[in-house]
Design a protein around this motif. Sequence first.
Motif, short mmCIF file in Angstrom:
data_model
loop_
_atom_site.label_atom_id
_atom_site.label_comp_id
_atom_site.label_asym_id
_atom_site.label_seq_id
_atom_site.Cartn_x
_atom_site.Cartn_y
_atom_site.Cartn_z
N LYS A 159 0.84 -1.21 0.00
CA LYS A 159 0.00 0.00 0.00
C LYS A 159 0.87 1.26 0.00
N ASN A 162 2.15 2.47 -3.35
CA ASN A 162 1.18 3.06 -4.29
C ASN A 162 1.24 2.54 -5.73
N LEU A 186 -5.93 -2.11 -1.21
CA LEU A 186 -4.82 -1.48 -1.95
C LEU A 186 -5.41 -0.46 -2.93
#
Length: 252
Positions: A159, A162, A186
Amino acid sequence: MKPTILGVQIDNLSRTEVLRKIEHFLNSEEQHYIVTPNPEFIVAAQKDQEFTKILNKADIAIPDGMGLKIAARILHKQKINRLAGVDLMIKICKLAAQKNKSIYLFGAGEGVAKKAVNKLKQKFPELKIAGAHSGGIINYQLSIINPKLNNSQNIAKIKSANPDIILVALGQVKQEKWIVQNLPKLPSVRLAMGVGGSFDYISKKTPRAPKFLRILGLEWLVRLILQPKRIKRIWNATAVFMWLVLKEKLTK
Ligand code: UDP
């Protein structure tokens, strides 16, 4: 209508159509996942309704392997396009490099994802790598990921990177269940795909069968010679699968 093989829906798309759809996924607001059913997936799905549902809810299901091509001929007299998961993964990486989208490689044995990243960087120097790490051995009990594995640490790591795309190499069934359970956690990810042994091939940990054997659909023969322990899996993917297809044809 999509051809269905033993309860599993397949998309019969050209490579251009697949890439066009993927490009659209990458630019959309929603999350998507792709599955690449091969005969082993379909045999596994016969005894696992949850897996069947996951496969049938996928945004695209790309047939991987000669077995599915033969089955579509037998069951629907239809010619379908097949594409190996590893080849699709490479095409996705090429597209990501062109469109400035980042990828995350999650799964496979210790160090393999990072080695695969190095090979991908050589091939596509522009490719943005958000991260890569091994998933360890994930155990399923009643379709739930064993919490001892500390999946939340995996999620936190991914996470914070990104990524736009996550490629998950945890072996069939596990990787698809992992994606469905964890994709909503996510939010940056627009596309997820289970890639089986692709990191092993790309990193060159496992050699791929020569192209002429792949065209003939005999990749399994090379796997049998290199990894004789897989005999049960290969038996499922060849004899058991074909038996189920013929049974379906005869009873339809
Ligand atoms: N794998 C993993 N964790 C697991 C099971 C498998 O990281 O709990 C990895 C394994 O190391 C390999 C990949 O998943 O890199 C695919 O495994 P398999 O050989 O079953 O591949 P397939 O036949 O699906 O290509």
